[in-house]
Each structure stands twice: as structure tokens, then as C-alpha cells.
Scaffold this active site. Structure first.
Site, short mmCIF file in Angstrom:
data_model
loop_
_atom_site.label_atom_id
_atom_site.label_comp_id
_atom_site.label_asym_id
_atom_site.label_seq_id
_atom_site.Cartn_x
_atom_site.Cartn_y
_atom_site.Cartn_z
N LYS A 281 66.73 9.78 11.00
CA LYS A 281 65.97 9.71 12.26
C LYS A 281 65.72 8.26 12.61
CE LYS A 281 63.56 11.38 15.67
NZ LYS A 281 64.45 10.57 16.57
N GLN B 246 63.11 1.57 9.09
CA GLN B 246 62.81 2.92 9.59
C GLN B 246 62.58 3.89 8.43
OE1 GLN B 246 63.28 3.24 13.28
NE2 GLN B 246 61.85 4.92 12.96
N LYS C 5 69.36 4.08 12.24
CA LYS C 5 69.30 3.31 13.49
C LYS C 5 70.72 3.19 14.02
CE LYS C 5 66.21 1.11 16.01
NZ LYS C 5 64.75 1.36 16.07
N ASP D 51 65.21 2.94 21.88
CA ASP D 51 64.72 1.66 21.36
C ASP D 51 64.99 0.67 22.51
OD1 ASP D 51 63.74 0.33 18.67
OD2 ASP D 51 65.25 -1.05 19.44
N SER E 169 58.23 11.61 17.97
CA SER E 169 59.61 12.13 17.93
C SER E 169 59.69 13.28 16.93
CB SER E 169 60.59 11.04 17.50
OG SER E 169 60.92 10.20 18.58
P1 NDP Z 1 62.36 -1.87 26.06
O1 NDP Z 1 63.81 -2.05 26.25
O2 NDP Z 1 61.64 -0.83 26.84
O3 NDP Z 1 61.60 -3.24 26.29
C1 NDP Z 1 61.94 -4.37 25.56
C2 NDP Z 1 61.15 -5.54 26.10
O4 NDP Z 1 61.31 -6.64 25.24
C3 NDP Z 1 61.62 -5.98 27.46
O5 NDP Z 1 60.56 -6.53 28.14
C4 NDP Z 1 62.66 -7.02 27.11
O6 NDP Z 1 62.90 -7.96 28.13
C5 NDP Z 1 62.02 -7.70 25.92
N1 NDP Z 1 63.04 -8.24 25.03
C6 NDP Z 1 64.07 -7.58 24.46
N2 NDP Z 1 64.83 -8.41 23.73
C7 NDP Z 1 64.26 -9.61 23.86
C8 NDP Z 1 64.56 -10.88 23.34
N3 NDP Z 1 65.64 -11.08 22.55
N4 NDP Z 1 63.74 -11.91 23.66
C9 NDP Z 1 62.66 -11.73 24.47
N5 NDP Z 1 62.33 -10.54 25.01
C10 NDP Z 1 63.11 -9.51 24.69
O7 NDP Z 1 62.17 -1.62 24.49
P2 NDP Z 1 60.90 -1.02 23.72
O8 NDP Z 1 59.64 -1.36 24.43
O9 NDP Z 1 61.20 0.38 23.40
O10 NDP Z 1 60.98 -1.83 22.34
C11 NDP Z 1 60.26 -3.04 22.11
C12 NDP Z 1 60.12 -3.25 20.60
O11 NDP Z 1 59.41 -2.14 20.03
C13 NDP Z 1 61.43 -3.34 19.82
O12 NDP Z 1 61.25 -4.23 18.73
C14 NDP Z 1 61.61 -1.92 19.28
O13 NDP Z 1 62.42 -1.89 18.13
C15 NDP Z 1 60.16 -1.57 18.96
N6 NDP Z 1 59.83 -0.16 18.84
C16 NDP Z 1 60.08 0.72 19.86
C17 NDP Z 1 59.73 2.04 19.73
C18 NDP Z 1 59.90 3.02 20.83
O14 NDP Z 1 59.45 4.15 20.68
N7 NDP Z 1 60.49 2.66 21.96
C19 NDP Z 1 59.13 2.55 18.49
C20 NDP Z 1 58.82 1.53 17.51
C21 NDP Z 1 59.19 0.24 17.71
P3 NDP Z 1 64.14 -7.78 29.15
O15 NDP Z 1 63.64 -6.82 30.18
O16 NDP Z 1 64.39 -9.14 29.65
O17 NDP Z 1 65.27 -7.23 28.36
O1 2IT Z 2 61.71 1.81 15.88
C1 2IT Z 2 61.39 2.99 16.10
O2 2IT Z 2 60.59 3.59 15.37
C2 2IT Z 2 61.93 3.65 17.29
N1 2IT Z 2 62.64 3.01 18.06
C3 2IT Z 2 61.65 5.11 17.54
C4 2IT Z 2 62.59 5.97 16.75
C5 2IT Z 2 62.49 7.44 17.04
O3 2IT Z 2 63.30 8.17 16.42
O4 2IT Z 2 61.66 7.88 17.83
#
Ligand code: NDP
Ligand code: 2IT
Length: 445
Positions: free
Chosen positions: A88, A109, A124, A164, A376
Site C-alpha cells: 500500500k 511507507q 510506492k 502523492d 486509505s
Molecule cells: P501535491 O502534488 O498536491 O502538492 C505538492 C506541493 O508541493 C505543491 O505545492 C508543489 O508545488 C510542491 N512541491 C512539489 N515538489 C516540490 C519541490 N521539488 N520543491 C518545492 N515545492 C515542491 O502533493 P501532496 O500535497 O499530496 O504531497 C506533499 C507532500 O506530502 C509529499 O512529500 C508527499 O509525499 C507527502 N504526503 C502526501 C500524502 C497524501 O495523502 N497526499 C500522504 C502523506 C504524505 P508545484 O505546484 O510547483 O508542483
Molecule cells: O505518503 C503517503 O503516505 C501517501 N502518499 C498516501 C499513500 C496512500 O496509500 O494513501
């Protein structure tokens, strides 16, 4: 086990994967002592079997862009460990994606999912395809091409991907549609689905809300209320948006958001109305955060991260290694007393040392952002039951059953002799022990 020897060995075998080595070495140094209390682990070479993924799937994705050009990208799925449940973890679509980054994320993860209390293994995947600047039709064709290969490696009891960076509701919809077309079967193969077709209420909110719930538990240990506190958030995607929403609900003031081009600073705080603008901007129009500064007349700093602004709390929610040692020093010097990670591994090892030496509250992503994958897991349960639970029910489970429980486990395994809670150690040891015991029970496979 000698942690540094194991890491050295992995470095030699996987020399081009610095993020993977960084994640592994952070975990091994904190579990070494506990691991060595169990000589049976070493006899079964458990550590190597836990660090090296069960399986790495790598494939070419070919698709046609709007101009008729044939594009190729790389696709990956890392199935890291499935001893406690089906593989997952999310899919990341971003130009920076490579094998080493996905291996670090799949490794993390596995520990995170173990902490959630739910039966999920770790995985992942993703691609070096970036949805930025692509039309909806291009994103759809890419997702279809990606799933045309991935579908044979996943299944509701085998491996369940989710979103992600760069993979949100739109991408999950296209991926799901193609899976269903290819297999002629409706099944809960992905999480983060739309509410109309098997998604769970509160899944979009879960990572951000969960991080703020975890933060509040940490603050409680020092009798601090989040109300009235000033907060730095980085990113402006899914995690950043719902982190900001929960902070506003609890009376805190979020003053920054960012994207890969720069950050905005709004000293009066982001209100619900301004957040609605950000959600529309980022999720529908797919614009840049600079437009927030243009619209509301606040400061925009191009090419920088928000860590130099003065605040009480930092919630990094963009990407890995976004807080380095210098940024950490600045945060501490400016009086930050809590850092809780919405992103995965946003703090470098130097930054973590600085936070811990300053004895501030510091929670690693695998504990603080586990709310997303947890819901999830609840989405998988609802799909299996053919039922949908209410948002109050899911939110309560996320808050009271999952995030509070993870916090308790961190306290149990991470409290040091002077009373300081080392959340890194707590999360790593608690996550590790469950996986290790399950691996021992299942033999050398
Ligand atoms: P999104 O794609 O929705 O948003 C990512 C954000 O981070 C955007 O604002 C993006 O900017 C910015 N970003 C991405 N890469 C970079 C970079 N190299 N430098 C600066 N800014 C950057 O992703 P999420 O919000 O889902 O994910 C954000 C973080 O949270 C990640 O680390 C992800 O692994 C983690 N995460 C997410 C989960 C989920 O459920 N979605 C669960 C647990 C962790 P831009 O618009 O310019 O790309
Ligand atoms: O980093 C994370 O935990 C996620 N991007 C969510 C993974 C999931 O299976 O919901």
C-alpha cells in the site's frame, strides 16, 4: 547489527540512490539498540531483508501528446514489504522521480503503515511524468498508458496504490477507469477515489488534518494550545491545503504557502475565503501560488522557501529535504517550538539534529502524516464491506483511534531519560517491532 556497516554495504550496492540511503540510515541508527536485544533477528538477517524491497517493477510508458508527438516516460512500482497486509502506498508523478526516491518512499511507507494500526504493507510508485503544463487529455492518455502496464502487478488484496505529489483526484479517476476497462472488474484497486465511485469521505482531508491532530497531541505534552499560534506551511497542494484548513478551524494563523517557484507571506493569516481561492487556483486552474500575492497584495518571494519568516510552528508539506541545516538553525533562532512533517522526509539529517538538540517538539513524517494512508486503509475496508461511513465517523477514527494512538506509541518507545520525547526513535522502533515480529513468524521467504 552494526547500523553503519549495513548502511555502508547498501551504499556500495546502490550507489546512485542517496535518498534511499538517507532514509535507511536514519531508521537503522534509531532501532539498532532495540534490534540487538533480539539475537534471533540477526540470525535471520532480518535487517537486510527489511531494507531491500521485495520487488522493483520498472517499465516504459509511451503516450501521444496533443501535438501528435510520441512521448516516453519511466514508470515504477516498488513493492517493499507485505508481511502485515497488502502492499500500500501512493504514486508520485513529478519530473524529479527516479528509482532511489521511490525506494526511500516505499521504505518509509512500510514503517508508517505499520504505525497506523491497520493491516497494510509498504509500497510506492510513480513516474518522471509531470502533469504541470499538460492538458487534461494528455494527463488522461498518460494515466491510461501507465495503468496499461501497472494493472498486471496490482490487485485489491495484492497492492493498492493511491495519490502523492502530482497524483490527485483527477489522476486517480483516469487510472481507475483504465484498470476497470482492462480487467472488466470493479474493485477497490486504488484509494483516493471520488465519492461517487467508492472513495471515502475525509480521504482528501486526512493527511493535513491528521498532521494537525498529531501536532496538537505533541503540544499537549507541554500544555500548549494551538489557538492563536502563528504557523509556517510549505507547499500548496493537497496536504498543505487541508493542514491550513484544520489550523484555521482551531484558531491558529497560517502565514505562508509555497510551490516549486516560491512562497507567499500573508502576515494577517490565510482566511477560509483566501484558502478557497488557493484550492480553486491549485486544483482547478492549476496556477502558481504567486497569483495569491498578486490578488491579495502580500509579499511573494521567488525561488525561496518560507523558513526565514517568524512563527511558532512549522508544518513542511511540500517535498523531501526542503529544510536543510541552515533553515533549521534559522527556525530555531526565530523561536519555533514545534515542527510536524506533513511531507515525507522534508528535514535533512542535519536539520533533525538541530531540532532535537534544541529540544523542540519534532515529529517525523512517518508518524505525523500517517493520517492519509490510514484513511486509505479505511477506504479499503468500506470498499470490502460495500458500505460508506459518515464523515464524522471517519474523522473520529482518524483522530482518536489512529493519530492519538500513533502519538502514544511514539511516547512509549521514544521517551528519553530526561523526559524529552524523541519522536523519531519512538516512531521507528514502534513501526519496526511490528514488522519484525511478523517477518519472524513468516519464515525466510
Ligand atoms: P501535491 O502534488 O498536491 O502538492 C505538492 C506541493 O508541493 C505543491 O505545492 C508543489 O508545488 C510542491 N512541491 C512539489 N515538489 C516540490 C519541490 N521539488 N520543491 C518545492 N515545492 C515542491 O502533493 P501532496 O500535497 O499530496 O504531497 C506533499 C507532500 O506530502 C509529499 O512529500 C508527499 O509525499 C507527502 N504526503 C502526501 C500524502 C497524501 O495523502 N497526499 C500522504 C502523506 C504524505 P508545484 O505546484 O510547483 O508542483
Ligand atoms: O505518503 C503517503 O503516505 C501517501 N502518499 C498516501 C499513500 C496512500 O496509500 O494513501
Amino acid at each position: 547489527m552494526n547500523a553503519s556497516k549495513v548502511v555502508e554495504n547498501l551504499k556500495q550496492r546502490f550507489p546512485n540512490e542517496p535518498e534511499y540511503i538517507q532514509a535507511v540510515s536514519q531508521v537503522l541508527v534509531t532501532i539498532e539498540e532495540e534490534y540487538n536485544k533480539h539475537p534471533e533477528f540477526d540470525k535471520a538477517n532480518l535487517i537486510e531483508r527489511l531494507c531491500i524491497p521485495d520487488r522493483v517493477i520498472e517499465f516504459r510508458v509511451s503516450w501521444v501528446d496533443d501535438k501528435g508527438n510520441v512521448q516516453t516516460n519511466m514508470g515504477y512500482r516498488i513493492q517493499h514489504n507485505n508481511v502485515i497486509g497488502p502492499y500500500k502506498g501512493g504514486l508520485r508523478f513529478h519530473r524529479s522521480v527516479n528509482l532511489g526516491i521511490l525506494k526511500f518512499l516505499a521504505f518509509e511507507q512500510t514503517f508508517k503503515n505499520s504505525l497506523t494500526t491497520l493491516p497494510m504493507g509498504g509500497a510506492k510508485g510513480g513516474s518522471d511524468f509531470s502533469p504541470r503544463g499538460k492538458s487534461d487529455a494528455e494527463v488522461m492518455r498518460f494515466c491510461q498508458a501507465f495503468m496499461s502496464e501497472l494493472y498486471r502487478h496490482i490487485g485489491p488484496d495484492v497492492d493498492v496504490p493511491a495519490g502523492d505529489i502530482g497524483v490527485g483526484g483527477r489522476e486517480i479517476g483516469y487510472l481507475f477507469g483504465q484498470y476497470k476497462k482492462l480487467t472488466h472488474e470493479w474493485s477497490g484497486i486504488l484509494t483516493g477515489k471520488g465519492l461517487e465511485y467508492g472513495g471515502s469521505l475525509i480521504r482528501p482531508e486526512a493527511t493535513g488534518y491528521g498532521n494537525v491532530y498529531f501536532l496538537c497531541e505533541m503540544l499537549k505534552t507541554r500544555n500548549i494550545d494551538i489557538k492563536g499560534k502563528t504557523i509556517l506551511v510549505s507547499g500548496s497542494g493537497n496536504v498543505a491545503q487541508y493542514t491550513t484548513e484544520k489550523c484555521i478551524q482551531l484558531g491558529a494563523k497560517v502565514v505562508t504557502l509555497s510551490d516549486s517557484d516560491g512562497y507567499i507571506y500573508d502576515p494577517n493569516g490565510i482566511t477560509s475565503e483566501k484558502l478557497a481561492f488557493v484550492m480553486e487556483l491549485k486544483n482547478i486552474e492549476r496556477g502558481r501560488i504567486k497569483e495569491y500575492a498578486d490578488k491579495f497584495g502580500v509579499k511573494y518571494v521567488s525561488g525561496a522557501r518560507p523558513w526565514g519568516e517568524k512563527a511558532d510552528i512549522a508544518l513542511p508539506s511540500a517535498t523531501q529535504n526542503e529544510i536543510n541545516g541552515d533553515a533549521a538553525k534559522t527556525l530555531v533562532a526565530n523561536g519555533i517550538f514545534a515542527v510536524s512533517e506533513g511531507a515525507n522526509m522534508p528535514s535533512t539529517p542535519e536539520a533533525i539534529k538541530i531540532f532535537q538538540n534544541a529540544k523542540i517538539l519534532y515529529a517525523p513524517g512517518k508518524a505525523a502524516n500517517a493520517g492519509g494512508v490510514s484513511v486509505s486503509g479505511l477506504e479499503m475496508s468500506q470498499n470490502s464491506e460495500r458500505l460508506s461511513w459518515s464523515s464524522a465517523q471517519v474523522d473520529k477514527m482518524l483522530h482518536e483511534d489512529i493519530m492519538m494512538n500513533i502519538h502514544e506509541n511514539c511516547v512509549k518507545y521514544g521517551t528519553e531519560s530526561d523526559g524529552y520525547i524523541n519522536y523519531v526513535k519512538g516512531a521507528n522502533v514502534a513501526g519496526f517491532m511490528k514488522v519484525a515480529k511478523a517477518m519472524m513468524a513468516q519464515g525466510i521467504v
